[in-house]
Design an enzyme around this catalytic site. Sequence first.
Site, PDB file in Angstrom:
ATOM      1  N   GLY A  86      -2.872   3.947  -8.990  1.00 46.94           N
ATOM      2  CA  GLY A  86      -4.261   3.509  -8.900  1.00 46.94           C
ATOM      3  C   GLY A  86      -4.844   3.501 -10.296  1.00 46.94           C
ATOM      4  O   GLY A  86      -5.191   4.542 -10.827  1.00 46.94           O
ATOM      5  N   HIS A  87      -4.874   2.325 -10.915  1.00 47.73           N
ATOM      6  CA  HIS A  87      -5.372   2.236 -12.288  1.00 47.73           C
ATOM      7  C   HIS A  87      -6.819   1.761 -12.272  1.00 47.73           C
ATOM      8  O   HIS A  87      -7.095   0.626 -11.910  1.00 47.73           O
ATOM      9  CB  HIS A  87      -4.484   1.291 -13.111  1.00 47.73           C
ATOM     10  N   LYS A  95      -4.431   5.539 -17.597  1.00 48.63           N
ATOM     11  CA  LYS A  95      -3.658   4.447 -18.215  1.00 48.63           C
ATOM     12  C   LYS A  95      -4.350   3.101 -18.030  1.00 48.63           C
ATOM     13  O   LYS A  95      -4.301   2.255 -18.901  1.00 48.63           O
ATOM     14  CB  LYS A  95      -2.255   4.371 -17.599  1.00 48.63           C
ATOM     15  N   GLN A 150       2.246   6.247 -12.589  1.00 42.90           N
ATOM     16  CA  GLN A 150       2.491   7.683 -12.390  1.00 42.90           C
ATOM     17  C   GLN A 150       2.567   8.360 -13.764  1.00 42.90           C
ATOM     18  O   GLN A 150       1.881   7.935 -14.669  1.00 42.90           O
ATOM     19  CB  GLN A 150       3.763   7.958 -11.568  1.00 42.90           C
ATOM     20  N   ASP A 159      -2.421   9.767 -13.315  1.00 36.96           N
ATOM     21  CA  ASP A 159      -3.890   9.791 -13.349  1.00 36.96           C
ATOM     22  C   ASP A 159      -4.436  10.162 -14.723  1.00 36.96           C
ATOM     23  O   ASP A 159      -5.522  10.724 -14.835  1.00 36.96           O
ATOM     24  CB  ASP A 159      -4.463  10.757 -12.291  1.00 36.96           C
TER      25      ASP A 159
HETATM   26  P1  IMP Z   1       5.226   8.750  -3.825  1.00 35.99           P
HETATM   27  O1  IMP Z   1       5.412   8.102  -5.155  1.00 35.99           O
HETATM   28  O2  IMP Z   1       4.154   8.104  -3.002  1.00 35.99           O
HETATM   29  O3  IMP Z   1       6.511   8.906  -3.087  1.00 35.99           O
HETATM   30  O4  IMP Z   1       4.704  10.238  -4.075  1.00 35.99           O
HETATM   31  C1  IMP Z   1       5.495  11.219  -4.719  1.00 35.99           C
HETATM   32  C2  IMP Z   1       4.627  12.172  -5.534  1.00 35.99           C
HETATM   33  O5  IMP Z   1       4.099  11.480  -6.663  1.00 35.99           O
HETATM   34  C3  IMP Z   1       3.424  12.723  -4.782  1.00 35.99           C
HETATM   35  O6  IMP Z   1       3.171  14.037  -5.227  1.00 35.99           O
HETATM   36  C4  IMP Z   1       2.298  11.825  -5.221  1.00 35.99           C
HETATM   37  O7  IMP Z   1       1.042  12.443  -5.102  1.00 35.99           O
HETATM   38  C5  IMP Z   1       2.676  11.553  -6.653  1.00 35.99           C
HETATM   39  N1  IMP Z   1       2.180  10.262  -7.130  1.00 35.99           N
HETATM   40  C6  IMP Z   1       2.648   9.037  -6.812  1.00 35.99           C
HETATM   41  N2  IMP Z   1       1.962   8.091  -7.455  1.00 35.99           N
HETATM   42  C7  IMP Z   1       1.051   8.718  -8.199  1.00 35.99           C
HETATM   43  C8  IMP Z   1       0.054   8.259  -9.135  1.00 35.99           C
HETATM   44  O8  IMP Z   1      -0.092   7.075  -9.414  1.00 35.99           O
HETATM   45  N3  IMP Z   1      -0.716   9.224  -9.704  1.00 35.99           N
HETATM   46  C9  IMP Z   1      -0.514  10.544  -9.463  1.00 35.99           C
HETATM   47  N4  IMP Z   1       0.400  11.019  -8.623  1.00 35.99           N
HETATM   48  C10 IMP Z   1       1.188  10.109  -7.999  1.00 35.99           C
END
Ligand code: IMP
Length: 421
Positions: free
Chosen positions: A39-40, A15, A222, A12
Amino acid sequence: MVDVILGLQWGDEGKGKIADYLTPKYDVVARFQGGPNAGHSLEFEGKKFVLNTIPSGIFHKTTTNVIGNGVVIDPVRLFQEIDRFIAEVPDYADRLLVSKKAHLILPTHRIVDAALENAKGDKKIGSTLRGIGPTYRDKTGRHGVRVGDVLLPDFKARYEEARDRHLEQVKWLEYTDFDLEKEEAEFYAALEQLKKLQLINSEYFINKCIKDGKKILAEGAQGSMLDIDFGTYPYVTSSNTITAGVCNGLGIAPKHIGKVYGIFKAYCTRVGSGPFPTEDFGEEGEWLRKQGNEFGATTGRPRRTGWLDLVALRYTCMLNGVDELIMMKSDILCGSDKIRVCESYKIGNETTDEVPASLVESGVEAVYTNLPGWVGPLNYAEGFDNLEGTFKDYIQYIENAIDTRIKIISLGPERENTIVR
Ligand code: IMP
């Protein structure tokens, strides 16, 4: 050459905006890992779009967009995402290429994700529940289903074998909160649409582009502190979010990596569970959340907020080989009389500049320096040299601490609100 843009914190960082800003310079924009957990957000001409799986170059008419083999794709969500911008880019399919080797997120991957999180009680990762973890696990377990499989005559059998295996696990976890019939119907409908996209061996495409001298931007999702190897394990995502992931996720050799842009916010946020040494649980944290509108672009969850963590930032600059820093959301800190930055961690009576192997168990405490704040507003039209003194001091302070230049400073969500030094 393949330049890279990626997040240096817990995701977040913004990017989407910067990838969109940089896109006109590139012939190709490629995603190399992650999936619809991302979520971009992109804003231009008064419109706002949130991209999850599609690369941020999709709005530029001359850019080819590649979803690489390292990405996990949920076909249902992919076409929901496309529906949100199709009026803006009706010819999107001409400029979107999808790797046949990318793994498919099946409806039962999402269900397994929910069942596992549910079973974790107070040890929840805070997963986005998009099925990311179970899909990557099937990939390394060597029984995943890939995009290219949809073209095979025995696809249904492959899918059903995976589905039944997942359902066994879900049954064992005593999880029943799902409607598989409905989800399967949506899945099969989306697969018909997926088959109409350009499904390719994207590693050949990318390497040919490199050979032809095309400019390529690899867009991370991420953040580095969520990397499966180097993040705050086990509170991480399931892919390599760092520069090294570009090679695996697109099929290119390390020697083709060009410039690495590392993005960070002027403060820190995190969604989901896990260690966050500079988290501010008090009024200032609440102020950051409100000012920064820190609610997830994908899930709408309120983000945890805190101060810039220079220990973590130094670490992720090292891991990624960052050439240039990009600082986002500087405008959010306007009006604060003091800004805190974490210089080191305290563990018991010792202080350290290193991120410990397990941040979870180490019980680190952030050691802060207070810096004077700035009033704002920060007026991008006047250029960097004319910005408020204390703000420029903050920039200088970070550059000295990280020993890397901050090349781009974002002062707001619109494309125009950006200073390039
Ligand atoms: P997962 O990738 O859905 O398995 O989530 C694993 C961890 O990564 C969790 O704490 C999510 O909130 C975090 N996470 C996954 N994708 C994002 C992102 O795009 N932005 C911020 N946190 C993320």
